[in-house]
Design a protein around this motif. Sequence first.
Motif, PDB file in Angstrom:
ATOM      1  N   PRO A  44       0.815  -1.207   0.000  1.00 37.59           N
ATOM      2  CA  PRO A  44       0.000   0.000   0.000  1.00 37.59           C
ATOM      3  C   PRO A  44       0.854   1.265   0.000  1.00 37.59           C
ATOM      4  N   ALA A  45       0.352   2.295  -0.680  1.00 35.18           N
ATOM      5  CA  ALA A  45       1.091   3.544  -0.787  1.00 35.18           C
ATOM      6  C   ALA A  45       0.127   4.717  -0.846  1.00 35.18           C
ATOM      7  N   GLN A  46       0.559   5.809  -0.283  1.00 33.89           N
ATOM      8  CA  GLN A  46      -0.128   7.082  -0.407  1.00 33.89           C
ATOM      9  C   GLN A  46       0.835   8.035  -1.093  1.00 33.89           C
ATOM     10  N   LEU A  47       0.556   8.377  -2.336  1.00 34.19           N
ATOM     11  CA  LEU A  47       1.456   9.226  -3.112  1.00 34.19           C
ATOM     12  C   LEU A  47       1.165  10.701  -2.849  1.00 34.19           C
ATOM     13  N   ASP A  48       2.165  11.535  -3.109  1.00 40.43           N
ATOM     14  CA  ASP A  48       2.005  12.975  -2.931  1.00 40.43           C
ATOM     15  C   ASP A  48       1.044  13.535  -3.968  1.00 40.43           C
ATOM     16  N   ILE A  49       0.444  14.667  -3.648  1.00 43.09           N
ATOM     17  CA  ILE A  49      -0.439  15.355  -4.591  1.00 43.09           C
ATOM     18  C   ILE A  49       0.337  15.659  -5.874  1.00 43.09           C
ATOM     19  N   GLY A  50      -0.280  15.358  -7.001  1.00 45.09           N
ATOM     20  CA  GLY A  50       0.345  15.606  -8.299  1.00 45.09           C
ATOM     21  C   GLY A  50       1.091  14.424  -8.860  1.00 45.09           C
ATOM     22  N   LYS A  51       1.414  13.452  -7.998  1.00 42.27           N
ATOM     23  CA  LYS A  51       2.123  12.268  -8.470  1.00 42.27           C
ATOM     24  C   LYS A  51       1.135  11.161  -8.819  1.00 42.27           C
ATOM     25  N   GLY A  52       1.645  10.068  -9.388  1.00 36.62           N
ATOM     26  CA  GLY A  52       0.769   8.968  -9.735  1.00 36.62           C
ATOM     27  C   GLY A  52       1.522   7.834 -10.390  1.00 36.62           C
ATOM     28  N   MET A  53       0.797   6.747 -10.656  1.00 36.77           N
ATOM     29  CA  MET A  53       1.338   5.633 -11.434  1.00 36.77           C
ATOM     30  C   MET A  53       1.345   6.044 -12.898  1.00 36.77           C
ATOM     31  N   ASP A  54       2.453   5.802 -13.571  1.00 41.53           N
ATOM     32  CA  ASP A  54       2.556   6.091 -14.996  1.00 41.53           C
ATOM     33  C   ASP A  54       3.323   4.969 -15.672  1.00 41.53           C
ATOM     34  N   VAL A  55       2.610   3.905 -16.039  1.00 40.93           N
ATOM     35  CA  VAL A  55       3.200   2.801 -16.776  1.00 40.93           C
ATOM     36  C   VAL A  55       2.891   3.050 -18.253  1.00 40.93           C
ATOM     37  N   ARG A  56       3.914   3.451 -18.992  1.00 45.57           N
ATOM     38  CA  ARG A  56       3.735   3.821 -20.398  1.00 45.57           C
ATOM     39  C   ARG A  56       3.344   2.600 -21.242  1.00 45.57           C
ATOM     40  N   PRO A  57       2.812   2.831 -22.448  1.00 43.79           N
ATOM     41  CA  PRO A  57       2.408   1.706 -23.294  1.00 43.79           C
ATOM     42  C   PRO A  57       3.519   0.671 -23.481  1.00 43.79           C
ATOM     43  N   HIS A  58       3.132  -0.597 -23.358  1.00 45.29           N
ATOM     44  CA  HIS A  58       4.055  -1.720 -23.487  1.00 45.29           C
ATOM     45  C   HIS A  58       3.270  -2.927 -23.990  1.00 45.29           C
ATOM     46  N   PRO A  59       3.939  -3.897 -24.610  1.00 44.70           N
ATOM     47  CA  PRO A  59       3.238  -5.011 -25.265  1.00 44.70           C
ATOM     48  C   PRO A  59       3.173  -6.276 -24.405  1.00 44.70           C
ATOM     49  N   HIS A  60       2.220  -7.147 -24.756  1.00 45.01           N
ATOM     50  CA  HIS A  60       2.130  -8.492 -24.182  1.00 45.01           C
ATOM     51  C   HIS A  60       1.740  -9.472 -25.279  1.00 45.01           C
ATOM     52  N   ILE A  61       2.140 -10.733 -25.129  1.00 43.68           N
ATOM     53  CA  ILE A  61       1.661 -11.816 -25.985  1.00 43.68           C
ATOM     54  C   ILE A  61       1.380 -13.054 -25.153  1.00 43.68           C
ATOM     55  N   ASN A  62       0.453 -13.893 -25.634  1.00 48.79           N
ATOM     56  CA  ASN A  62       0.242 -15.269 -25.142  1.00 48.79           C
ATOM     57  C   ASN A  62      -0.111 -15.357 -23.657  1.00 48.79           C
ATOM     58  N   LEU A  63      -0.728 -14.312 -23.132  1.00 46.80           N
ATOM     59  CA  LEU A  63      -1.110 -14.294 -21.717  1.00 46.80           C
ATOM     60  C   LEU A  63      -2.371 -13.473 -21.539  1.00 46.80           C
ATOM     61  N   ALA A  64      -2.907 -13.486 -20.312  1.00 36.70           N
ATOM     62  CA  ALA A  64      -3.978 -12.575 -19.914  1.00 36.70           C
ATOM     63  C   ALA A  64      -3.562 -11.914 -18.615  1.00 36.70           C
ATOM     64  N   THR A  65      -3.729 -10.590 -18.526  1.00 39.57           N
ATOM     65  CA  THR A  65      -3.412  -9.873 -17.300  1.00 39.57           C
ATOM     66  C   THR A  65      -4.680  -9.701 -16.474  1.00 39.57           C
ATOM     67  N   VAL A  66      -4.524  -9.795 -15.157  1.00 40.42           N
ATOM     68  CA  VAL A  66      -5.647  -9.630 -14.234  1.00 40.42           C
ATOM     69  C   VAL A  66      -5.257  -8.565 -13.214  1.00 40.42           C
ATOM     70  N   THR A  67      -6.024  -7.471 -13.175  1.00 36.41           N
ATOM     71  CA  THR A  67      -5.754  -6.382 -12.234  1.00 36.41           C
ATOM     72  C   THR A  67      -6.879  -6.323 -11.215  1.00 36.41           C
ATOM     73  N   TRP A  68      -6.482  -6.308  -9.932  1.00 32.35           N
ATOM     74  CA  TRP A  68      -7.445  -6.282  -8.823  1.00 32.35           C
ATOM     75  C   TRP A  68      -6.943  -5.295  -7.786  1.00 32.35           C
ATOM     76  N   LEU A  69      -7.757  -4.312  -7.455  1.00 32.14           N
ATOM     77  CA  LEU A  69      -7.352  -3.255  -6.535  1.00 32.14           C
ATOM     78  C   LEU A  69      -8.038  -3.392  -5.176  1.00 32.14           C
ATOM     79  N   PHE A  70      -7.274  -3.095  -4.125  1.00 33.24           N
ATOM     80  CA  PHE A  70      -7.831  -2.943  -2.782  1.00 33.24           C
ATOM     81  C   PHE A  70      -8.131  -1.469  -2.498  1.00 33.24           C
ATOM     82  N   GLU A  71      -7.255  -0.591  -3.005  1.00 35.55           N
ATOM     83  CA  GLU A  71      -7.427   0.854  -2.816  1.00 35.55           C
ATOM     84  C   GLU A  71      -6.970   1.575  -4.076  1.00 35.55           C
ATOM     85  N   GLY A  72      -7.578   2.739  -4.342  1.00 34.28           N
ATOM     86  CA  GLY A  72      -7.125   3.579  -5.435  1.00 34.28           C
ATOM     87  C   GLY A  72      -7.872   3.325  -6.732  1.00 34.28           C
ATOM     88  N   ALA A  73      -7.302   3.832  -7.817  1.00 33.83           N
ATOM     89  CA  ALA A  73      -7.888   3.693  -9.152  1.00 33.83           C
ATOM     90  C   ALA A  73      -6.773   3.779 -10.183  1.00 33.83           C
TER      91      ALA A  73
END
Length: 295
Positions: A44-73
């Motif tokens: 768990p993390a509380q980021l400073d105002i103005g900051k955030g997660m920034d995962v730039r575009p990237h590729p995947h093959i032959n899999l499925a990703t599953v995202t599940w959050l407890f907190e945040g968006a």
Amino acid sequence: MTDPVIQTVTPTTHDLGDFQVRRVMPSKARQMVGPFIFVDAFGPAQLDIGKGMDVRPHPHINLATVTWLFEGAIDHRDSLGTFSTIRPGTVNLMTAGRGIVHSERSPQEERAKGPQLYGMQTWLALPDGREEIDPAFEAVADLPVIEDHGAKATVIMGDLWGERAQTATYADTIYAEILLAPDGSIPIAADADERAVILVGGEAQIGGVPLTLFDMAVLAPGEAMTLSSRTGGRVMLLGGEAFASRRHVWWNFVSSDRERIEQAKADWSEGRFDAVPYDDEYIPLPETPKTVSYP
């Protein structure tokens, strides 16, 4: 009685500055549990105002990703044209199949107040004969919830406790979030080929064996057991069908065929993947990725 835990995998922790990511798979100790081939707990993390997660575009093959959050968006965009804001209680399943590109960023309204980040990112290997299916995306909010004996369990994928999630599966898969109140308990059935639990908050035991925060406890096959807590805890249950054939991992690529991964590396380097609309950044192919399979 058989020891309920046959293996304990301690995560590798990556410090990303504003928050930590703990990775238990893939590792030298364990490659897969059922179809799960990659398991991260972030925050768990509380980021400073103005900051955030920034995962730039990237590729995947032959899999499925599953995202599940407890907190945040998290705002998800992909090369299919999908835009989806991931929030607690909704599972986002992105099927890469023959290839997809996506980005993950904190929404602007979260940045304005200082984002919270706490959740799970997992990858499922696609089974033989289905690795190159068409890419797809779904967000499922109407998930079964079971409450009994001081436990509240959300079935994210598969059949558990007599309920089935609507989320698509490609191989037999189980995935659930379990919240335990003080002195709460819930049975863990023996149906799946492979099962594991990860304590992501508080305190819990499986078959009387204490769980360590963020470690993955791989459970003995064919053994029914009880998950319980004295003071309250949050636990992820995951697993499913054991794969008969090997899967290889390199960066964001998973495949039964090493040559297919080499092709994906070349395709990304040479710009042959589809782009993500409204997000023209990208992550270059790394020389030495942090995520790899092991011989």
